[in-house]
Design a protein around this motif. Structure first.
Motif, PDB file in Angstrom:
ATOM      1  N   ALA A 144      45.713  50.309  39.605  1.00 52.96           N
ATOM      2  CA  ALA A 144      44.453  50.167  38.864  1.00 52.96           C
ATOM      3  C   ALA A 144      44.380  51.151  37.699  1.00 52.96           C
ATOM      4  N   ASP A 145      44.850  52.369  37.901  1.00 56.16           N
ATOM      5  CA  ASP A 145      44.838  53.369  36.830  1.00 56.16           C
ATOM      6  C   ASP A 145      45.823  53.006  35.719  1.00 56.16           C
ATOM      7  N   LEU A 146      46.981  52.492  36.110  1.00 58.04           N
ATOM      8  CA  LEU A 146      48.001  52.119  35.116  1.00 58.04           C
ATOM      9  C   LEU A 146      47.498  50.987  34.214  1.00 58.04           C
ATOM     10  N   LEU A 147      46.670  50.114  34.774  1.00 53.01           N
ATOM     11  CA  LEU A 147      46.137  48.978  34.009  1.00 53.01           C
ATOM     12  C   LEU A 147      45.202  49.401  32.883  1.00 53.01           C
ATOM     13  N   THR A 148      44.565  50.534  33.013  1.00 48.21           N
ATOM     14  CA  THR A 148      43.562  50.936  32.015  1.00 48.21           C
ATOM     15  C   THR A 148      44.170  51.140  30.633  1.00 48.21           C
ATOM     16  N   ASP A 149      45.454  51.424  30.571  1.00 47.07           N
ATOM     17  CA  ASP A 149      46.110  51.665  29.281  1.00 47.07           C
ATOM     18  C   ASP A 149      46.864  50.450  28.739  1.00 47.07           C
ATOM     19  N   LEU A 150      46.804  49.336  29.429  1.00 47.64           N
ATOM     20  CA  LEU A 150      47.586  48.166  29.017  1.00 47.64           C
ATOM     21  C   LEU A 150      46.728  47.084  28.385  1.00 47.64           C
ATOM     22  N   ASP A 151      47.301  46.404  27.400  1.00 53.01           N
ATOM     23  CA  ASP A 151      46.678  45.223  26.814  1.00 53.01           C
ATOM     24  C   ASP A 151      46.835  44.078  27.814  1.00 53.01           C
ATOM     25  N   GLN A 152      45.728  43.549  28.287  1.00 53.80           N
ATOM     26  CA  GLN A 152      45.753  42.480  29.283  1.00 53.80           C
ATOM     27  C   GLN A 152      45.407  41.117  28.682  1.00 53.80           C
ATOM     28  N   SER A 153      45.325  41.039  27.369  1.00 57.80           N
ATOM     29  CA  SER A 153      44.881  39.806  26.720  1.00 57.80           C
ATOM     30  C   SER A 153      45.857  38.641  26.916  1.00 57.80           C
ATOM     31  N   GLY A 154      47.111  38.918  27.175  1.00 51.00           N
ATOM     32  CA  GLY A 154      48.088  37.846  27.362  1.00 51.00           C
ATOM     33  C   GLY A 154      48.240  37.404  28.803  1.00 51.00           C
ATOM     34  N   VAL A 155      47.311  37.830  29.672  1.00 50.16           N
ATOM     35  CA  VAL A 155      47.378  37.524  31.097  1.00 50.16           C
ATOM     36  C   VAL A 155      46.103  36.778  31.480  1.00 50.16           C
ATOM     37  N   ARG A 156      46.251  35.475  31.783  1.00 48.97           N
ATOM     38  CA  ARG A 156      45.098  34.611  32.031  1.00 48.97           C
ATOM     39  C   ARG A 156      45.147  34.018  33.448  1.00 48.97           C
ATOM     40  N   LEU A 157      44.079  34.210  34.205  1.00 44.57           N
ATOM     41  CA  LEU A 157      43.985  33.674  35.552  1.00 44.57           C
ATOM     42  C   LEU A 157      44.011  32.147  35.520  1.00 44.57           C
ATOM     43  N   ARG A 158      44.809  31.542  36.414  1.00 42.84           N
ATOM     44  CA  ARG A 158      44.846  30.090  36.581  1.00 42.84           C
ATOM     45  C   ARG A 158      44.119  29.753  37.877  1.00 42.84           C
ATOM     46  N   GLU A 159      42.810  29.564  37.767  1.00 45.13           N
ATOM     47  CA  GLU A 159      42.001  29.292  38.956  1.00 45.13           C
ATOM     48  C   GLU A 159      42.358  27.961  39.608  1.00 45.13           C
ATOM     49  N   ASP A 160      43.023  27.083  38.872  1.00 43.10           N
ATOM     50  CA  ASP A 160      43.383  25.764  39.393  1.00 43.10           C
ATOM     51  C   ASP A 160      44.661  25.788  40.232  1.00 43.10           C
ATOM     52  N   LEU A 161      45.353  26.935  40.301  1.00 38.35           N
ATOM     53  CA  LEU A 161      46.610  27.040  41.034  1.00 38.35           C
ATOM     54  C   LEU A 161      46.475  28.106  42.122  1.00 38.35           C
ATOM     55  N   LYS A 162      46.829  27.751  43.345  1.00 38.89           N
ATOM     56  CA  LYS A 162      46.759  28.705  44.447  1.00 38.89           C
ATOM     57  C   LYS A 162      48.017  28.590  45.299  1.00 38.89           C
ATOM     58  N   LEU A 163      48.741  29.686  45.387  1.00 45.68           N
ATOM     59  CA  LEU A 163      49.944  29.703  46.214  1.00 45.68           C
ATOM     60  C   LEU A 163      49.556  29.736  47.694  1.00 45.68           C
ATOM     61  N   GLN A 164      50.342  29.038  48.496  1.00 43.32           N
ATOM     62  CA  GLN A 164      50.100  28.952  49.937  1.00 43.32           C
ATOM     63  C   GLN A 164      51.060  29.858  50.703  1.00 43.32           C
ATOM     64  N   ARG A 165      50.635  30.226  51.897  1.00 41.28           N
ATOM     65  CA  ARG A 165      51.546  30.953  52.797  1.00 41.28           C
ATOM     66  C   ARG A 165      52.803  30.117  52.991  1.00 41.28           C
ATOM     67  N   PRO A 166      53.945  30.757  53.208  1.00 42.00           N
ATOM     68  CA  PRO A 166      55.170  29.978  53.429  1.00 42.00           C
ATOM     69  C   PRO A 166      55.045  29.123  54.675  1.00 42.00           C
ATOM     70  N   ASP A 167      55.722  27.979  54.642  1.00 43.74           N
ATOM     71  CA  ASP A 167      55.705  27.044  55.778  1.00 43.74           C
ATOM     72  C   ASP A 167      56.347  27.664  57.006  1.00 43.74           C
TER      73      ASP A 167
END
Length: 167
Positions: A144-167
């Protein structure tokens, strides 16, 4: 040991590849699934111009495998999904990076741990902070601390995609 893996894909059926990689990684003994982050679409970092955006996610697991064996498993899964190593940071069907493996510190050129660029990569730290808010990158600090100094504009949440637990 706790392990943090970064998965990415920008060729082919990106989401299906990420899910398939999770299923395949955990289809053998020695690696136990704990959690997967939300999926993010991210701008390519480095490499040739004109690349398609990546889908990225973080997977947290427990392992009894030694770091070298874990790397071999990850590379075997990459190969199974058509990974070709033509150019550094070029487009790829699947990229699996070992970010941390317990508290292991390694300067080996084939397996540097923790991952030497993770602290600079929003596409690693953003999903990691979602799945493990108390995460620590050894030698660098709290995610969380490391994130404060980074540009996050190129990282977009894809709410339509959800990974599942392995089979």
């Amino acid at each position: 040991m706790n392990v943090v893996l970064s998965l990415g894909s920008n060729l082919g059926r990106r989401f299906q590849t990420l899910q398939g990689a999770i299923d395949t990684l955990f289809d053998a003994p020695g690696l136990s699934f704990v959690a997967a982050s939300p999926v993010y679409e991210t701008d390519p970092v480095g490499g040739p111009a004109g690349q398609r955006p990546f889908l990225n996610a973080i997977v947290v697991a427990e392992t009894t495998l030694q770091p070298r064996a874990l790397l071999e498993r990850a590379q075997s899964v990459e190969n199974a999904f058509g990974r070709e190593r033509k150019e550094r940071w070029g487009p790829r069907t699947l990229d699996i990076d070992l970010i941390t493996v317990g508290g292991t510190i390694s300067d080996d050129p084939d397996l540097t741990l923790p991952h030497p660029l993770a602290h600079e990569r929003a596409f690693v730290l953003v999903p990691w902070s979602e799945v493990d808010p108390a995460g620590v990158l050894p030698g660098q600090g709290q995610v969380a601390d490391l994130l404060t100094d980074l540009d996050q504009s190129g990282v977009r949440l894809r709410e339509d995609l959800k990974l599942q637990r392995p089979d």
